[in-house]
Design a protein around this motif. Sequence first.
Motif, PDB file in Angstrom:
ATOM      1  N   ILE A 125       0.839  -1.199   0.000  1.00  0.00           N
ATOM      2  CA  ILE A 125       0.000   0.000   0.000  1.00  0.00           C
ATOM      3  C   ILE A 125       0.870   1.245   0.000  1.00  0.00           C
ATOM      4  O   ILE A 125       1.792   1.355   0.809  1.00  0.00           O
ATOM      5  N   GLU A 131      -0.431   4.399   0.272  1.00  0.00           N
ATOM      6  CA  GLU A 131      -0.993   5.403   1.173  1.00  0.00           C
ATOM      7  C   GLU A 131      -0.340   5.319   2.549  1.00  0.00           C
ATOM      8  O   GLU A 131       0.053   4.253   2.991  1.00  0.00           O
ATOM      9  N   CYS A 132      -0.288   6.456   3.207  1.00  0.00           N
ATOM     10  CA  CYS A 132       0.372   6.499   4.502  1.00  0.00           C
ATOM     11  C   CYS A 132      -0.430   7.380   5.448  1.00  0.00           C
ATOM     12  O   CYS A 132      -1.282   8.149   5.006  1.00  0.00           O
ATOM     13  N   PHE A 133      -0.154   7.261   6.716  1.00  0.00           N
ATOM     14  CA  PHE A 133      -0.846   8.109   7.674  1.00  0.00           C
ATOM     15  C   PHE A 133      -0.432   9.547   7.387  1.00  0.00           C
ATOM     16  O   PHE A 133       0.755   9.839   7.269  1.00  0.00           O
ATOM     17  N   PRO A 134      -1.414  10.463   7.285  1.00  0.00           N
ATOM     18  CA  PRO A 134      -1.129  11.860   6.939  1.00  0.00           C
ATOM     19  C   PRO A 134      -0.063  12.474   7.832  1.00  0.00           C
ATOM     20  O   PRO A 134      -0.182  12.466   9.055  1.00  0.00           O
ATOM     21  N   HIS A 168       5.278   5.756  12.993  1.00  0.00           N
ATOM     22  CA  HIS A 168       4.123   4.893  13.221  1.00  0.00           C
ATOM     23  C   HIS A 168       4.291   3.522  12.588  1.00  0.00           C
ATOM     24  O   HIS A 168       5.106   3.321  11.706  1.00  0.00           O
ATOM     25  N   ARG A 169       3.507   2.609  13.091  1.00  0.00           N
ATOM     26  CA  ARG A 169       3.443   1.258  12.557  1.00  0.00           C
ATOM     27  C   ARG A 169       1.999   1.104  12.110  1.00  0.00           C
ATOM     28  O   ARG A 169       1.072   1.340  12.892  1.00  0.00           O
ATOM     29  N   LEU A 170       1.775   0.776  10.840  1.00  0.00           N
ATOM     30  CA  LEU A 170       0.417   0.725  10.302  1.00  0.00           C
ATOM     31  C   LEU A 170       0.261  -0.405   9.307  1.00  0.00           C
ATOM     32  O   LEU A 170       1.046  -0.527   8.373  1.00  0.00           O
ATOM     33  N   GLU A 171      -0.705  -1.265   9.532  1.00  0.00           N
ATOM     34  CA  GLU A 171      -0.997  -2.317   8.560  1.00  0.00           C
ATOM     35  C   GLU A 171      -2.510  -2.450   8.447  1.00  0.00           C
ATOM     36  O   GLU A 171      -3.241  -2.206   9.410  1.00  0.00           O
ATOM     37  N   PHE A 172      -2.944  -2.832   7.261  1.00  0.00           N
ATOM     38  CA  PHE A 172      -4.376  -3.016   7.015  1.00  0.00           C
ATOM     39  C   PHE A 172      -4.707  -4.499   6.889  1.00  0.00           C
ATOM     40  O   PHE A 172      -3.904  -5.275   6.385  1.00  0.00           O
ATOM     41  N   PHE A 205      -6.797   6.689  11.489  1.00  0.00           N
ATOM     42  CA  PHE A 205      -6.523   6.731  10.064  1.00  0.00           C
ATOM     43  C   PHE A 205      -7.802   7.158   9.356  1.00  0.00           C
ATOM     44  O   PHE A 205      -8.866   6.600   9.623  1.00  0.00           O
ATOM     45  N   SER A 219      -9.808  -3.285   8.054  1.00  0.00           N
ATOM     46  CA  SER A 219      -9.554  -2.567   9.293  1.00  0.00           C
ATOM     47  C   SER A 219      -8.052  -2.287   9.343  1.00  0.00           C
ATOM     48  O   SER A 219      -7.335  -2.676   8.435  1.00  0.00           O
ATOM     49  N   ARG A 270      -4.376  -1.681  11.947  1.00  0.00           N
ATOM     50  CA  ARG A 270      -3.657  -1.712  13.217  1.00  0.00           C
ATOM     51  C   ARG A 270      -2.688  -0.549  13.123  1.00  0.00           C
ATOM     52  O   ARG A 270      -1.945  -0.444  12.150  1.00  0.00           O
ATOM     53  N   GLU A 309      -0.147   2.146  15.524  1.00  0.00           N
ATOM     54  CA  GLU A 309       0.401   2.654  16.780  1.00  0.00           C
ATOM     55  C   GLU A 309       1.513   3.637  16.450  1.00  0.00           C
ATOM     56  O   GLU A 309       2.182   3.511  15.434  1.00  0.00           O
TER      57      GLU A 309
END
Lengths: 153, 153
Positions: free
Chosen positions: A117, A119-122, A140-144, B121, B139, B141, B143
């Motif tokens: 992906i 896209e990233c956290f703004p 940040h750590r972000l996974e969908f 997000f 959804s 995750r 942090e």
Amino acid sequence: MKPASRHCCDEKRQDISPATDRLRSRDHKITGPRRAILEVLGKHRHPMTNKEILAALPSAQCDLATVYRSMHLLLKMGLVQKFDFGDGTARFELVLDKAQRHHHHLVCTNCAKVVEIEECFPEALEQKIATQNGFRAVSHRLEFFGICPECHH
Amino acid sequence: MKPASRHCCDEKRQDISPATDRLRSRDHKITGPRRAILEVLGKHRHPMTNKEILAALPSAQCDLATVYRSMHLLLKMGLVQKFDFGDGTARFELVLDKAQRHHHHLVCTNCAKVVEIEECFPEALEQKIATQNGFRAVSHRLEFFGICPECHH
DNA sequence: CTACATGCAAATAGTTTGCATCCAT
DNA sequence: ATGGATGCAAACTATTTGCATGTAG
């Protein structure tokens, strides 16, 4: 996440010489296991667990502990990125250029298919969160997670 | 994350009867350990590891395995939320009302201080990611990590 | 040649599970 | 009474580490 992750098997493999050059430049030896691991990561361009990396190694292989130690080194050198899909197993992806440095994934919770992906956290929002709480060096750590097209009948 | 997470020790403890009611309504027994665990979670309103929960249990205590089994049950019942700070240890927080259902954290990578974050997000962006990839029930995750005010001299 | 890397095995840490016993309903 | 819950110990998984040996530079 029961089955091993599915990849649309291994398109464009990458030239790993930038990685070996970097290792050498910092006085790390280019050993057989290290070169083989880098080649595996360059070939399979998806997050891989240490065990998957070991299994993908050509014939001779090496010890699992060596894979772990190599990933620690590569991580410290910024040559791989570590991902956490929440199943208690670390996954790694080769990072050879700035562009691919930071990204996230969309993981099928049924078949473990992984989509990269962009896209990233703004950034502005993250900056705001950092400032409001007086934190510095915020990342940040972000996974969908979801169900992929092939898994919903 | 070496030290145990720091909390601004335990303000408003919550009434856990909604949780026990829900358990009873689905034919789960309200045992000593389960009640004690719920009370601990209601008192310490921060993500807690199973070991921290066990340690916070009043005198008599119970087995670590029971804490694990209880958290599985509470998670399945939607009474707790599970968080993953990437250190290989699951953390749990009591969820008694819709409002607190989904949220994220900002964690100090130095002292493990945890701040609750209300920002999330962007829904539209997540929806776009889901649609573009044909995924359903998507959804995330998320942090945040950084250095807290007290940890940067 | 020499320090760093590896293999092997043992040690950790988190989590799960089998089984006999216990207890909330 | 009785099926779900618990304690205890053993099993499992991911990961780390000590140590003797091997090898890249």
